[in-house]
Design a protein around this motif. Sequence first.
Motif, mmCIF file in Angstrom:
data_model
loop_
_atom_site.group_PDB
_atom_site.id
_atom_site.type_symbol
_atom_site.label_atom_id
_atom_site.label_comp_id
_atom_site.label_asym_id
_atom_site.label_seq_id
_atom_site.Cartn_x
_atom_site.Cartn_y
_atom_site.Cartn_z
ATOM 1 N N GLN A 116 -7.357 1.060 1.372
ATOM 2 C CA GLN A 116 -7.117 -0.239 0.758
ATOM 3 C C GLN A 116 -8.413 -1.024 0.615
ATOM 4 O O GLN A 116 -8.666 -1.646 -0.414
ATOM 5 N N ARG A 174 0.840 -1.169 0.000
ATOM 6 C CA ARG A 174 0.000 0.000 0.000
ATOM 7 C C ARG A 174 0.883 1.230 0.000
ATOM 8 O O ARG A 174 2.063 1.165 0.300
ATOM 9 N N ALA A 175 0.282 2.374 -0.325
ATOM 10 C CA ALA A 175 1.037 3.628 -0.328
ATOM 11 C C ALA A 175 0.147 4.738 0.148
ATOM 12 O O ALA A 175 -1.059 4.681 0.027
ATOM 13 N N GLY A 176 0.769 5.758 0.692
ATOM 14 C CA GLY A 176 0.024 6.959 1.038
ATOM 15 C C GLY A 176 -0.733 6.881 2.339
ATOM 16 O O GLY A 176 -1.567 7.728 2.610
ATOM 17 N N GLU A 223 -8.323 6.082 -6.184
ATOM 18 C CA GLU A 223 -7.621 4.827 -5.963
ATOM 19 C C GLU A 223 -7.155 4.257 -7.306
ATOM 20 O O GLU A 223 -7.927 4.229 -8.273
ATOM 21 N N PHE A 274 3.677 5.959 -7.526
ATOM 22 C CA PHE A 274 3.056 4.681 -7.847
ATOM 23 C C PHE A 274 3.470 4.219 -9.240
ATOM 24 O O PHE A 274 3.825 3.051 -9.437
ATOM 25 N N ASP A 318 -0.631 -4.367 -6.762
ATOM 26 C CA ASP A 318 -0.197 -3.158 -6.068
ATOM 27 C C ASP A 318 -1.312 -2.123 -6.182
ATOM 28 O O ASP A 318 -2.203 -2.240 -7.041
ATOM 29 N N TRP A 319 -1.258 -1.131 -5.327
ATOM 30 C CA TRP A 319 -2.314 -0.117 -5.335
ATOM 31 C C TRP A 319 -1.803 1.153 -4.671
ATOM 32 O O TRP A 319 -0.801 1.158 -3.961
ATOM 33 N N GLN A 320 -2.513 2.242 -4.936
ATOM 34 C CA GLN A 320 -2.239 3.493 -4.247
ATOM 35 C C GLN A 320 -3.517 4.320 -4.163
ATOM 36 O O GLN A 320 -4.355 4.291 -5.073
ATOM 37 N N SER A 321 -3.638 5.050 -3.070
ATOM 38 C CA SER A 321 -4.719 6.021 -2.912
ATOM 39 C C SER A 321 -4.094 7.395 -2.721
ATOM 40 O O SER A 321 -3.168 7.559 -1.912
ATOM 41 N N ARG A 349 6.946 2.950 -9.100
ATOM 42 C CA ARG A 349 7.086 1.718 -8.336
ATOM 43 C C ARG A 349 6.675 0.492 -9.145
ATOM 44 O O ARG A 349 7.338 -0.550 -9.091
#
Length: 415
Positions: free
Chosen positions: A197, A12-14, A229, A287, A244-247, A290
């Motif tokens: 997430q 996760r990020a952020g 998201e 993101f 993978d993901w980012q918000s 990455r």
Amino acid sequence: MADFFPPDGDRRAGTNRSDKSGKVADFRYKRSSKPKAKGKPGHAKPHGRNSGKSRRRPERDDSRGNNARAPASPPTFAPHNQTRPHPRQAYAALDLGTNNCRLLIARPSGPDFTVIDAFSRVVRLGEGLANSGRLSDEAMDRTLGALSICADKLRRRNVFLARSVATEACRRAANGAAFIERVRQETGIALDIISAQEEARLAVLGCHILLEQGDSPAVIFDIGGGSTELVLLEPGEAVPRIVDWQSVPWGVVSLSDTVPRTGYTDADRSARYAEMRRVVRDSFTPFAERIGAAAKGPDIRLLGTSGTVTTLASLHLELPHYDRNAVDGLIVPSHSMRAISTRLSAMSPDERSQLPCIGRDRAELVVAGCAILESILDIWPAQRLGVADRGIREGILRSLMAAELKPHPAGQEAS
């Protein structure tokens, strides 16, 4: 397609928050067994949709409108003691976002479900949040009016199992938890403030079936009111795995508030739009870097779920009014979405409000949505863009139904 899959790993990020949402559902709803006092103001007897004795005006459920009315008094909910649902039993999903309040009530139908009731209203809960850090009294009052209608529908539809979630506005607001408690006391709805997430997971679960077929990488994005998201999916799986993901904290409301209008000339509008795109691009860059080569190439599949992409798709089709059946699942050339975004960003709010499928509610916010969408297309220059008029609510329904209706060993009940 009622498959259920959990969040994958801890990529996760952020956010530094815990991404585990402990609550599965709010209530097993049924009408209160307590008798109501006759003649007592604000406690009308339960009545049908067409009852002539009701003092309320008929409500209209319009996903693009804002004219439904709240019930005279909040209903009372009690736990449902039934432990296993009937296949025709009703389920509900409520999504309280930064801009909209949406409810979906459905029954299982083979591998999918059939919607029996729905409600959507623009409540602008996060209006001014980016600057004040708090939910305003006016925004909370608007939202409570919409939630009261949702509570009435949950009671009248005799919903067996429901889950109600709140997203970015309540996550960020200093008084978010206090508002959630006020909602519970005044409407009986127990909102669960979910993590970013969990929000991304539910959105993917709700709309992944609309992805174009193929073995190339896929990115699903959800442009909300207070956040966006981005989710990278592993190719080749019937039920995709989240790689993978980012918000990022930029949605149509938060971005509009953070980059306000400074003038009304063509140059002012152009400068504001460019600044919106810069802000969003800077947030997306970590993101994009990455995931690197895992989501590169012209064959990448993109699917967007939000009011922004459905509105732009409607303009692409030149629809005289919004038609979900025409938009949900549509594949649009990316260059068309870019052209529409550029055209909208150069218009005045009054000019945009005159366009079909936009209206006053979206005339101001759609520009921020266009800036977010173009920033996504800058990073992933796919030739086509999939459009989904489904997301978190559908993801909630699928997960609830899959968990409740799956076979259990003899003598065991669902947990």
